[in-house]
Design a protein around this motif. Structure first.
Motif, PDB file in Angstrom:
ATOM      1  N   ASN A   1       0.849  -1.194   0.000  1.00 37.51           N
ATOM      2  CA  ASN A   1       0.000   0.000   0.000  1.00 37.51           C
ATOM      3  C   ASN A   1       0.886   1.247   0.000  1.00 37.51           C
ATOM      4  OD1 ASN A   1       0.839   0.521   2.721  1.00 37.51           O
ATOM      5  ND2 ASN A   1      -0.875  -0.686   3.506  1.00 37.51           N
TER       6      ASN A   1
ATOM      7  N   GLN B   1      -6.759   3.009  -6.242  1.00 34.71           N
ATOM      8  CA  GLN B   1      -5.664   2.756  -5.309  1.00 34.71           C
ATOM      9  C   GLN B   1      -4.719   3.946  -5.222  1.00 34.71           C
ATOM     10  OE1 GLN B   1      -4.361  -0.929  -7.227  1.00 34.71           O
ATOM     11  NE2 GLN B   1      -4.897  -2.074  -5.364  1.00 34.71           N
TER      12      GLN B   1
ATOM     13  N   ASP C   1      -3.662   6.095  -2.088  1.00 34.63           N
ATOM     14  CA  ASP C   1      -2.253   6.227  -1.740  1.00 34.63           C
ATOM     15  C   ASP C   1      -1.820   7.681  -1.625  1.00 34.63           C
ATOM     16  OD1 ASP C   1      -2.056   3.444  -1.896  1.00 34.63           O
ATOM     17  OD2 ASP C   1      -1.441   3.494  -4.001  1.00 34.63           O
TER      18      ASP C   1
END
Length: 525
Positions: A115, A155, A159
């Motif tokens: 991540n 994502q 992030d």
């Protein structure tokens, strides 16, 4: 005649002499390099511990990593991230491998950096200069570029939360080559450049449209499906916050119950089933397992709950605690659990960092583990200790949190790990398994030389109980122990439920005291 006190006949095997001094100044046994690395990685958060500051922990971690082969370093990094849920130490090991074994670094990176937080940790470590370089270098840049290219737009938006370095900073460092015009537009948007709306993917357009609507005082604009931390600076309404709570992933929900209370979520949404829906999610077993939650994190959340958080959610957190500890094994025979409640165990379990220290102490974590063992093993006896033995009559039917609170309020003196074993030996106790939950920093029972008193007392216990086994669960990043690892003794460290699986298998005689290292070596990299 020879001095009978010095040369008295001994029972049992000859014991090895202690070969090091622990951080508290007491005699100890140095863990072998592989076990020491595992201990430091699985418990080290690179914050200040009671006996060692963050720099000392880092130095010890790097020193141990240099003593073992790079493949084991890579496997330890993957194991610590996958099973220990650690963040900082796996990133350090992968960064270290970029200098000694770039191919192993790439393979470990793909499993450890899962991540944006882990990516920032990795980049920060490399650029700090601690490992001997202040730039990423060509191989790490390619690793980061591939990582960015493989991330979905959603994502990348998630992030983008976080600083030092930010995702935009990282993009500037590695200069990823966009695979298509849409990805080029996303990178431009993340860097704060002006990008034509039609070039952006729908998720980004929806987010920007929402910001524009709020700026125009349109409070009815639909909430975009993005990380709520991208929205907190905006003038959100209680209705927006209710929707944020409904959509939140499990960990986000757990961590932000007080935030939702402050923004009126429960006052506004308490009558339409919202609280019941959130409680059902908090206690959902499959979701809890996927969330990779550490039991002490649940304890910290439960303790810190605002009074405006409904009782139903408080109870759901206690249920979640029971589920998070379901890997605690049912143990055969008579079990003794020995939680350390000494003064050094009052240190934050994840180390002290300015503005970021956990309210949960090592004593809390030991109490939590002891309470969980008792819950699954009602006949177990819990014997707390510091500089004296403190046997407690806990009700195994009480919740884990209730018993943990009782234990956590006990003790506070010096550390003498041999005391509870001596207490059991004085009563000629019979038993099959003894479990310590401690920082292993015993100093009050040290001799001038020879074996530690804890190992002496364990040998006396084994004379009566030849099949008994001893587990020393260490909660702090120190590379020594009060006993040596062998067939009947397991030294292990960590906070996650992974330790319970190893504990259960060891107690059943399925492996010996070296299995922790063997479990790491079995990892595929």
């Amino acid at each position: 005649m020879a001095n009978k006190q010095l040369f008295a006949s001994s029972r049992g095997r000859l014991l090895p002499g202690a070969d090091t001094v622990n951080e508290a100044g007491g005699l100890a046994y140095a863990l072998p390099p592989k076990a020491a690395l595992a201990q430091l990685v699985m418990t080290g958060t690179l914050g200040n511990a009671f006996y060692a500051n963050a720099q000392a922990q880092l130095d010890a971690l790097l020193d141990c990593a240099r003593q073992v082969d790079p493949l084991y370093v890579a496997k330890t990094a993957v194991f610590a991230r996958r099973h220990g849920y650690m963040k900082d130490t796996p990133a350090v090991l992968v960064a270290m491998l970029t200098l000694s074994s770039p191919d192993l670094a790439r393979r470990a990176f793909e499993q450890v950096v899962d991540n944006g937080r882990m990516l920032r940790n990795f980049v920060q470590v490399l650029r700090s200069g601690v490992l001997g370089r202040k730039s990423l270098g060509s191989a790490p840049k390619r690793m980061v570029q591939r990582w960015l290219d493989d991330r979905a737009v959603a994502q990348l938006m998630n992030d983008a939360v976080g600083q030092s370095p930010s995702l935009a900073d990282i993009i500037k460092m590695v200069h990823p080559r966009p695979v298509n015009p849409e990805r080029e537009a996303v990178y431009g948007w993340l860097l704060g450049r002006t990008v034509a709306a039609e070039q952006l993917p729908e998720q980004v357009r929806t987010y920007e449209a929402f910001k524009a609507a709020l700026a125009a005082d349109d409070r009815k604009a639909p909430l975009p499906a993005v990380n709520f931390q991208l929205l907190t600076a905006l003038p959100l309404t209680p209705v927006h916050w209710i929707e944020i709570a409904r959509r939140a992933p499990w960990q986000t929900l757990r961590m932000n119950l007080n935030t939702y209370a402050r923004h009126g979520v429960f006052a506004e949404g308490g009558t339409d089933g919202l609280v019941s829906d959130l409680a059902a999610r908090l206690r959902d077993g499959e979701t809890i397992r996927r969330a990779r939650v550490l039991p002490f994190q649940l304890l910290a959340t439960w303790r810190a709950l605002d009074e405006r958080v409904p009782v139903e959610l408080r109870e759901a957190l206690q249920d979640a605690m029971e589920i998070a500890l379901e890997n605690v094994p049912v143990l055969a025979g008579k079990v003794y659990v020995l939680p350390d409640v000494s003064g050094s165990m009052g240190a934050p379990v994840t180390g002290a960092r300015q503005g970021a220290s956990s309210q949960v102490t090592c004593r809390d974590a030991a109490a939590l583990i002891a309470s969980a063992i008792l819950r699954r093993n009602p006949s177990a006896q819990v014997i707390a200790f510091d500089d004296q033995v403190r046997p407690l009559a806990l009700n195994p039917r009480d919740s884990v949190t209730t018993n943990a609170e009782v234990l956590a309020r006990t003790g506070g003196g010096g550390t003498n790990t041999s005391q509870p074993l001596a207490w059991l030996n004085g009563r000629q106790a019979r038993g099959d398994l003894v479990l310590y939950c401690s920082d292993n920093e015993s100093w009050m029972d040290s001799q001038h030389a020879g074996a530690t008193e804890t190992l002496r007392q364990w040998e006396a216990f084994r004379v009566r109980n030849p099949a008994a086994r001893l587990v020393c669960l260490d909660l702090q990043p120190y590379a020594g122990s009060q006993v040596v690892s062998r067939a009947d003794i397991l030294n292990i460290g960590g906070f996650s439920d992974a330790v319970f699986e190893v504990l259960g298998r060891f107690a059943r005689g399925e492996h010996d005291g070296e299995h922790w290292v063997a479990a790491i070596e079995a990892v595929e990299v």
